[in-house]
Scaffold this motif. Structure first.
Motif, PDB file in Angstrom:
ATOM      1  N   TRP A   1       0.874  -1.252  -0.109  1.00  0.00           N
ATOM      2  CA  TRP A   1       0.082   0.144  -0.399  1.00  0.00           C
ATOM      3  C   TRP A   1       0.779   0.856  -0.269  1.00  0.00           C
ATOM      4  O   TRP A   1       1.427   1.776   0.891  1.00  0.00           O
ATOM      5  N   ASN A   2       0.542   2.134  -1.075  1.00  0.00           N
ATOM      6  CA  ASN A   2       1.216   3.164  -0.918  1.00  0.00           C
ATOM      7  C   ASN A   2       0.223   4.118  -1.891  1.00  0.00           C
ATOM      8  O   ASN A   2      -0.393   4.081  -2.093  1.00  0.00           O
ATOM      9  N   PHE A   3       0.240   5.302  -0.945  1.00  0.00           N
ATOM     10  CA  PHE A   3      -1.024   6.350  -0.733  1.00  0.00           C
ATOM     11  C   PHE A   3      -0.557   6.933  -2.240  1.00  0.00           C
ATOM     12  O   PHE A   3      -2.261   7.383  -2.039  1.00  0.00           O
ATOM     13  N   TYR A   4       0.061   7.323  -2.403  1.00  0.00           N
ATOM     14  CA  TYR A   4       0.042   8.189  -3.816  1.00  0.00           C
ATOM     15  C   TYR A   4       0.139   7.306  -5.295  1.00  0.00           C
ATOM     16  O   TYR A   4       0.265   7.780  -6.156  1.00  0.00           O
ATOM     17  N   GLY A   5       0.498   5.969  -5.012  1.00  0.00           N
ATOM     18  CA  GLY A   5       0.803   5.095  -5.912  1.00  0.00           C
ATOM     19  C   GLY A   5       0.291   4.313  -6.221  1.00  0.00           C
ATOM     20  O   GLY A   5      -1.498   4.296  -5.486  1.00  0.00           O
TER      21      GLY A   5
ATOM     22  N   VAL B   1       2.061  13.279   8.730  1.00  0.00           N
ATOM     23  CA  VAL B   1       2.164  13.909   7.272  1.00  0.00           C
ATOM     24  C   VAL B   1       1.383  12.563   6.666  1.00  0.00           C
ATOM     25  O   VAL B   1       0.696  12.021   5.280  1.00  0.00           O
ATOM     26  N   ALA B   2       1.429  10.997   7.674  1.00  0.00           N
ATOM     27  CA  ALA B   2       1.014   9.827   6.294  1.00  0.00           C
ATOM     28  C   ALA B   2      -0.555  10.377   6.826  1.00  0.00           C
ATOM     29  O   ALA B   2      -0.945   9.266   6.025  1.00  0.00           O
ATOM     30  N   ALA B   3      -0.839  10.639   7.900  1.00  0.00           N
ATOM     31  CA  ALA B   3      -2.240  10.542   8.175  1.00  0.00           C
ATOM     32  C   ALA B   3      -2.901  11.572   6.799  1.00  0.00           C
ATOM     33  O   ALA B   3      -3.825  11.447   5.832  1.00  0.00           O
ATOM     34  N   ALA B   4      -2.307  12.331   6.433  1.00  0.00           N
ATOM     35  CA  ALA B   4      -2.577  13.195   5.819  1.00  0.00           C
ATOM     36  C   ALA B   4      -2.269  13.429   3.864  1.00  0.00           C
ATOM     37  O   ALA B   4      -3.475  13.136   2.694  1.00  0.00           O
TER      38      ALA B   4
ATOM     39  N   VAL C   1      -5.163  14.866   2.196  1.00  0.00           N
ATOM     40  CA  VAL C   1      -5.196  16.129   2.557  1.00  0.00           C
ATOM     41  C   VAL C   1      -4.060  17.331   2.989  1.00  0.00           C
ATOM     42  O   VAL C   1      -3.751  18.029   3.565  1.00  0.00           O
ATOM     43  N   MET C   2      -2.823  16.272   1.863  1.00  0.00           N
ATOM     44  CA  MET C   2      -1.393  16.969   2.174  1.00  0.00           C
ATOM     45  C   MET C   2      -1.302  18.995   1.739  1.00  0.00           C
ATOM     46  O   MET C   2      -1.904  18.960   0.643  1.00  0.00           O
ATOM     47  N   PRO C   3      -0.649  19.890   2.743  1.00  0.00           N
ATOM     48  CA  PRO C   3      -0.568  20.521   2.098  1.00  0.00           C
ATOM     49  C   PRO C   3       0.237  20.812   0.297  1.00  0.00           C
ATOM     50  O   PRO C   3       0.560  19.829   0.091  1.00  0.00           O
ATOM     51  N   ASP C   4       0.307  22.498  -0.116  1.00  0.00           N
ATOM     52  CA  ASP C   4       0.475  22.191  -1.294  1.00  0.00           C
ATOM     53  C   ASP C   4       2.758  22.246  -0.866  1.00  0.00           C
ATOM     54  O   ASP C   4       2.708  21.799  -1.839  1.00  0.00           O
ATOM     55  N   MET C   5       3.121  22.968  -0.353  1.00  0.00           N
ATOM     56  CA  MET C   5       4.375  22.634   0.050  1.00  0.00           C
ATOM     57  C   MET C   5       4.542  22.165   2.098  1.00  0.00           C
ATOM     58  O   MET C   5       3.918  22.261   2.346  1.00  0.00           O
ATOM     59  N   PHE C   6       5.852  21.386   2.378  1.00  0.00           N
ATOM     60  CA  PHE C   6       6.306  21.087   3.402  1.00  0.00           C
ATOM     61  C   PHE C   6       7.916  20.659   3.553  1.00  0.00           C
ATOM     62  O   PHE C   6       8.167  21.090   2.618  1.00  0.00           O
TER      63      PHE C   6
ATOM     64  N   LYS D   1       0.658  16.286  -5.394  1.00  0.00           N
ATOM     65  CA  LYS D   1      -0.607  16.578  -5.116  1.00  0.00           C
ATOM     66  C   LYS D   1      -0.665  18.128  -5.259  1.00  0.00           C
ATOM     67  O   LYS D   1      -1.698  18.260  -5.207  1.00  0.00           O
ATOM     68  N   ALA D   2      -0.416  18.644  -4.711  1.00  0.00           N
ATOM     69  CA  ALA D   2      -0.512  19.684  -4.755  1.00  0.00           C
ATOM     70  C   ALA D   2      -1.351  20.799  -5.704  1.00  0.00           C
ATOM     71  O   ALA D   2      -1.580  20.429  -7.175  1.00  0.00           O
ATOM     72  N   ARG D   3      -2.454  21.647  -4.800  1.00  0.00           N
ATOM     73  CA  ARG D   3      -2.712  22.045  -6.325  1.00  0.00           C
ATOM     74  C   ARG D   3      -2.403  23.281  -6.773  1.00  0.00           C
ATOM     75  O   ARG D   3      -2.667  23.781  -8.127  1.00  0.00           O
ATOM     76  N   GLN D   4      -1.811  24.364  -5.937  1.00  0.00           N
ATOM     77  CA  GLN D   4      -0.683  25.364  -6.915  1.00  0.00           C
ATOM     78  C   GLN D   4       0.756  25.117  -6.736  1.00  0.00           C
ATOM     79  O   GLN D   4       1.573  26.017  -6.010  1.00  0.00           O
TER      80      GLN D   4
END
Lengths: 301, 426
Positions: free
Chosen positions: A48-52, B76-79, B84-89, B305-308
């Motif tokens: 399981w990879n969140f983005y892949g 981060v893992a949960a986001a 729901v990750m931010p655009d940058m981190f 997956k950044a929106r901006q």
């Protein structure tokens, strides 16, 4: 009275109301337990990879977890904690409850309140309290030791001392509530049993072995199961007090799973597999405890 | 009643939509997650974001959120799981490569102007490059191992700053008193530099196909650390975590300690009156040759997956890759405890700021940075096995050879179980 298969209109109404009342619980159980459990099972068989895209890997995650030396070490550690905490805690709380039963009406409530206080303290606060006592620099014991001109004791540098301190902290926290459960169990034993035994000429030891212990069986099961599942899931105390050290000797499975959840080294499928294996261990040990102390209905019924 | 409800509904809608209305005033919002480090660091980040947001030439506005370091990884893992990750981190260089390999972040090659890339030191470019693409614009560099010592205490006993392990043991012994330890030697993540310096290679083969940790260099290192503990020249339990250890020389707990260069800022901020009495130097080695500290650091990356992504890149370039004076203000705020990744910023610092007269900065620039190496990127399990080996020598009485053999067995098993040789990124 109803014959098998026949329900009067009132009974049917009662049944309908009964089912209606348990529906919210069933729905909540389904949403928050069974669906996540099913999803976890599914994810545990993938990388399981969140983005892949996640690919199926069969039982590979479970194999990897079982082969991992740290996971095995954490299981070994937690079994030591179980062995250290459960027998001692059960014996101590039972003896204390016995003493409580014999206390005067003035002393009893005071003693009950006093021992219950640690129960409302969180694991984090308990850890800090015990760190204040056992800390290498600034701990009360080491302060006294230094005043006596001796060398500091590195309590958390020795595997057995570290485990012992964590076990004591855990027991201190649970002592109050478990004592009260034991006390409630003792108070529940009908006095008529003892009176009858006295008439038959039984001595104190006989009354204790033949009446008190058998009557307390169900309470023992409750306490033992609570303690076993609680200890197997131990996380906050070792996490805060030792971080799993020295040399992973206080690392618990929950800490291992948590560390893997945070780490990028393994896929999330691996972490979920470890969590499911832990669920299996907890379930197995709990049913073992059930069997060890065979459950019987109260002799009153 | 209906009227009251309607008023409440309108009020709630107005409050909810107000930020969106402001953001829509020609500027697009970009979300940044930052970690909480020292107070000065946070103050600088807040000031910079405020400056960027009030710049009328910018098309974007930054919404900065600070996350505690202890909660960072799970947040981060949960986001990521919830999209729901931010655009940058913020990310450190050793984690950057895996973030890129796992497709969590996106390359910035086309989002940052070429002039900014050309301004970077070549060795730093390597730290941010994965499979030929650059996944971050570096912010700063931090040597992980700096020796902090009490000049006054060494002078009292006519002792020189130790350059070899033998000298270090002698100094630690001489300076150990009833009230103070001579030295500290935490075995944490920072052992990377000690390991590489001692053996000349990492404990895993270059092709990641097997363990490589049983040669004389590693045996000598474990023997040295074991001796320090056995003779109690160092505290048997850490007095402080490695990252915060610099304070120990300032608050009279120990005479010599090790921490990263960030310890300078901690001393300057919390114990400015002690700064005169404290010196910094490269850590000792077996034969006095230069110590190879790892050098790491943090910078901003853009989520896959950044929106901006353009907005995030605009901020990163404005903050880190544009005006040298703007980027240099970070190093000034850090009391020169961190180091620039850009040539033009180095020039600016050397000519326009107090850095040119800073003794500590000069020592680190001359004696530590030139020999520094990048942090390893192999799995933490491998590093952890090496720390376990040290722990087994220190607490369980194993010989260095036995402990290293155990570690080799575990490392090899990890490699085999995870097909690790195939996972090394380019």
């Amino acid at each position: 009275m109803s014959t098998k298969g026949y329900h009067s209109p009132t009974q049917r109404m009662d049944l309908r109301t009964g089912y209606l009342m348990i529906i919210p619980s069933l729905v909540a159980l389904f949403i928050f337990v069974y669906i996540p459990l099913f999803m976890a099972l599914e994810k545990s068989f993938t990388n399981w990879n969140f983005y892949g895209t996640s690919e199926p890997v069969g039982f590979r995650n479970f194999e990897l977890v079982l082969q991992n030396q740290l996971f095995r070490k954490s299981i070994g550690n937690i079994l030591w904690f179980v062995l250290m905490i459960i027998p001692a805690q059960m014996l101590l709380t039972f003896l204390f409850a016995h003493a409580l039963k014999g206390m005067s009406t003035r002393l009893g409530p005071f003693a009950k309140t006093s021992v219950y206080v640690p129960t409302v303290i969180s694991g984090i606060v308990a850890s800090v309290i015990f760190l204040f006592i056992f800390n290498y620099q600034g701990g009360i014991i080491n302060f006294l030791v230094r005043q006596l001109g001796m060398k500091r004791i590195a309590f958390f540098n020795d595997p057995w001392l570290a485990r012992g301190i964590i076990a004591i902290t855990s027991m201190w926290m649970g002592f109050g509530s478990l004592s009260l459960i034991m006390y409630a169990g003792l108070m529940n034993i009908p006095v008529s049993y003892y009176e009858a035994a006295e008439v038959d000429g039984a001595n104190t030891l006989q009354k204790f072995l033949r009446i008190t212990i058998p009557s307390m069986k169900n309470v023992f099961i409750l306490v033992a199961i609570n303690l076993t599942t609680g200890t197997l899931q131990m996380f906050d105390l070792p996490y805060l007090m030792t971080g799993g050290n020295p040399v992973n000797n206080t690392l618990t499975p929950m800490m291992y799973i948590y560390n893997n959840f945070k780490s990028a080294d393994y896929s999330m499928g691996y972490t979920v597999a470890a969590a499911l294996l832990m669920m299996l261990v907890i379930g197995t040990l709990s049913s073992f405890v059930f069997r060890l102390i065979r459950s019987e209905k109260s002799q009153d019924e | 009643m209906k009227r009251i409800l309607a008023v409440i509904l309108v009020a709630v809608l107005a409050i909810t939509l107000m930020p969106a209305a402001f953001a829509a005033e020609g500027k697009t919002e970009v979300v940044l997650w930052n970690q909480i480090f020292e107070d000065w660091n946070r103050a600088w980040s807040e000031k910079m974001v405020e400056e960027f947001n009030s710049d009328p030439n910018q098309k974007y506005t930054i919404k900065q959120e600070f996350v505690d370091g202890a909660a960072w990884d799970e947040k981060v893992a949960a986001a990521r799981a919830a999209n729901v990750m931010p655009d940058m981190f913020l990310v450190n260089y050793s984690n950057l490569k895996w973030n890129a390999v796992d497709n969590y972040i996106q390359p910035l090659d086309d989002l940052i102007p070429q002039a900014a890339w050309d301004d970077l030191h070549d060795n730093v470019k390597e730290m941010i490059t994965v499979n030929g693409k650059k996944f971050a614009y570096p912010m700063m560099l931090e040597p992980a191992v700096v020796m902090y010592y009490r000049k006054d205490l060494l002078a009292e006993k006519n002792l020189e700053v130790p350059k070899t392990w033998e000298e270090f043991i002698n100094v630690a012994k001489e300076l150990t008193t009833n009230d103070m330890y001579g030295a500290t030697m935490n075995y944490e993540w920072s052992m990377w530099g000690w390991e590489y310096t001692a053996a000349g290679h990492w404990p895993i083969a270059d092709d990641w196909a097997s363990a490589n940790n049983q040669d004389q260099g590693y045996i000598d290192l474990l023997t040295f650390i074991g001796d320090l503990y056995a003779n109690e020249y160092v505290p048997l339990q850490p007095l402080e975590g490695y990252n915060g250890s610099a304070r120990l020389v300032a608050d009279d707990s120990v005479a010599i300690t090790f921490s990263g260069s960030w310890g300078i800022a901690a001393i300057m901020n919390d114990f400015p009156e002690m700064a005169e009495k404290i010196g910094v130097a490269a850590a000792p080695t077996k034969d006095g040759s230069p110590f190879k500290s790892t050098v790491g650091g943090w910078t901003y990356v853009i989520d896959a997956k950044a929106r901006q992504p353009e907005g995030a890149a605009a901020f990163i370039h404005w903050l880190l890759g544009d005006e040298p004076a703007r980027t240099a203000s970070f190093f000034e705020a850090a009391n020169f405890s961190k180091y620039s990744a850009r040539k033009s910023v180095d020039e600016y610092l050397a000519t326009e700021t107090a850095a040119k007269d800073d003794q500590w900065m000069q020592t680190i620039s001359q004696d530590i940075i030139p020999h520094a190496i990048a942090e390893p990127i192999y799995a933490w399990d491998i590093s952890a096995q090496m720390l376990t080996a040290i722990g087994e020598v220190v607490t369980a009485g194993l010989t260095p050879e036995e402990a290293l053999a155990n570690a080799a067995e575990q490392i090899n098993q990890f490699i085999q179980n995870n097909n690790y040789a195939e996972k090394k990124p380019d």
